[in-house]
Write an enzyme that holds these catalytic residues in place. Structure first.
Site: not given
Ligand code: CAA
Length: 402
Positions: A123, A270, A281, A338, A341, A365, A367
């Site tokens: 992804f 231990r 405790q 902890q 030890g 995924e 923070t």
């Molecule tokens: N599913 C589907 N649609 C969604 C949704 C969801 N869970 N959450 C929001 N939407 C839709 C909303 O309904 C909205 O739709 P409309 O424009 O039609 O109204 C649109 O998306 C925008 O939504 P928000 O206004 O909520 O968006 P936002 O900019 O405020 O973002 C946020 C919200 C929670 C900050 C989001 O951006 C977020 O979760 N950020 C963190 C991202 C993340 O987890 N990054 C990690 C990277 S991936 C990773 O770590 C994997 C790896 O490689 C290990």
């Protein structure tokens, strides 16, 4: 309310536990030290069917439900986080998105070989300059006739150098008034000309896992590889995260359990001041807190899994499960050290690896800070979940097992 597991659930637990405990636990330290993924891991997980656990038989899966997916993740991460990361990326972030958003043709071409474990999926959302701010990504895909030309860099990508297919989110409309609407999702075959990948070393944790980068230079992606419609990339990415975060929550629950079990064993063996340290405790308090965290984390992820089975939207519940379990797993691992030890501070025992592995899940995924903002947003009425064009299908045993 029925909290009991079915016979099928218990069978999944046993099978995955046996694999992880017997085949991985004895060698994991060696691979963690070498910062390499054990070469047999993906093959064995494929052979056991866990890479397609929650997909219908007709799509190459095992026909089990989403709770089985969570239980498998709990068992895997109780041995090592890197095993669960495979499930998060291959199943949660990639294959489940194909099940939710893919056309019949895309399911046939990409989901079936992935569910069988013949092909591995990853992804690509995060970039060198964009992680939490998904709408800020700069990779772009320019439409040219019947294909897109993809350019950009993706960073912190689990399985980047192991995967055959990547689900990539890129900007297709730089002029969209709302930047969320300018993104689209693509299934990119990683053997395409112009794709490069590499591993990242020197991580604090998940060292026996594969984390890397992907680079795309004028990569031609056929239009039939676009997942969903143009402009749906943000929603597809967020729905992938709803599935990935569920696997992270379940896995972190397994890490709490592993910290608890290691602490109980050590506290019973231990001795200090003339008795087992479990009799003190302050040690009991740490163990009690791990019990509390484990039970709460488990209920939270099982609720999210149950909601997925029912076809109910679970963004809010999954975010809470992920936030709680990952923070709690870090605390449990730190307290397990902890209890041990000075021995806990050395890699003679597993608990130092648990702590290093737990930290990553508080960052990837979403923070902990992002999840707190989401939870506050829901509580205050600033956030709500609108229905999607394609929802994750509810689990239906008859459909899944025919
Ligand atoms: N599913 C589907 N649609 C969604 C949704 C969801 N869970 N959450 C929001 N939407 C839709 C909303 O309904 C909205 O739709 P409309 O424009 O039609 O109204 C649109 O998306 C925008 O939504 P928000 O206004 O909520 O968006 P936002 O900019 O405020 O973002 C946020 C919200 C929670 C900050 C989001 O951006 C977020 O979760 N950020 C963190 C991202 C993340 O987890 N990054 C990690 C990277 S991936 C990773 O770590 C994997 C790896 O490689 C290990």
């Amino acid at each position: 309310m029925d909290f009991s597991l079915t016979e099928e659930h218990r069978m999944v637990q046993r099978m995955v536990r046996e694999f992880a405990q017997r085949e991985v636990a004895p060698i994991i330290k060696e691979y963690d030290r070498a910062q390499q993924m054990a070469p047999f891991v993906l093959r064995r997980m494929a052979d056991l069917g866990v890479l397609g656990i929650c997909f219908p038989l007709r799509f190459g899966g095992q026909g089990m439900d989403y709770i089985s997916l969570g239980l498998a993740c709990e068992e895997l991460e109780a041995v090592d986080t890197t095993l669960r990361v495979v499930m998060s990326v291959h199943i949660g972030l990639n294959s489940m998105a194909l099940l939710q958003w893919g056309t019949d043709e895309q399911k046939k071409r990409f989901l079936v070989p992935q569910a069988r474990g013949e092909k591995i999926g990853c992804f690509g959302l995060s970039e060198p300059g964009a992680g939490s701010d998904v709408a800020g990504i700069t990779s772009n895909a320019r439409r040219e006739g019947d294909e897109y030309v993809l350019n950009g860099e993706k960073m912190w990508i689990s399985l980047a150098t192991k995967a055959d297919h990547a689900l990539i989110v890129a900007r297709t409309n730089p002029n969209a008034p709302d930047p969320h609407d300018g993104l689209s999702a693509f299934i990119v075959e990683l053997n395409s000309p112009g794709v490069k990948c590499g591993d990242i070393h020197g991580k604090l944790g998940v060292r026996a896992g594969s984390t890397g980068w992907l680079s795309f230079q004028d990569v031609q992606v056929p239009i039939e590889n676009r997942l969903g419609e143009e402009g749906e990339g943000f929603k597809i990415a967020m729905s992938s995260l709803d599935n990935g975060r569920y696997t992270v929550a379940a896995g972190a629950t397994g890490l709490i359990r592993a910290s608890l079990e290691a602490s109980v064993k050590y506290a019973n063996e231990r001795r200090a001041f003339g008795r087992e340290i479990g009799k003190f405790q302050l040690v009991q308090q740490k163990i009690a807190r791990m019990v509390e965290s484990y039970e709460a984390a488990r209920l939270l992820y099982l609720r999210a899994g149950w909601m997925k089975n029912q076809g109910l939207r679970n963004t809010r519940e999954t975010s809470l499960a992920k936030w709680f379990a990952t923070d709690a797993s870090f605390e449990a691992a730190a307290e397990a050290i902890q209890v041990h030890g000075a021995y806990g501070y050395s890699d003679e025992y597993d608990v130092e690896r648990y702590l290093r592995n737990a930290k990553g899940a508080i960052i990837y995924e979403g923070t902990s800070e992002i999840h707190q903002l989401m939870q506050a947003g829901y509580a205050l009425g600033y956030r709500d979940d609108a229905p999607l064009r394609c929802e994750l299908p509810a689990y239906d045993q008859e459909i899944w097992q025919t």
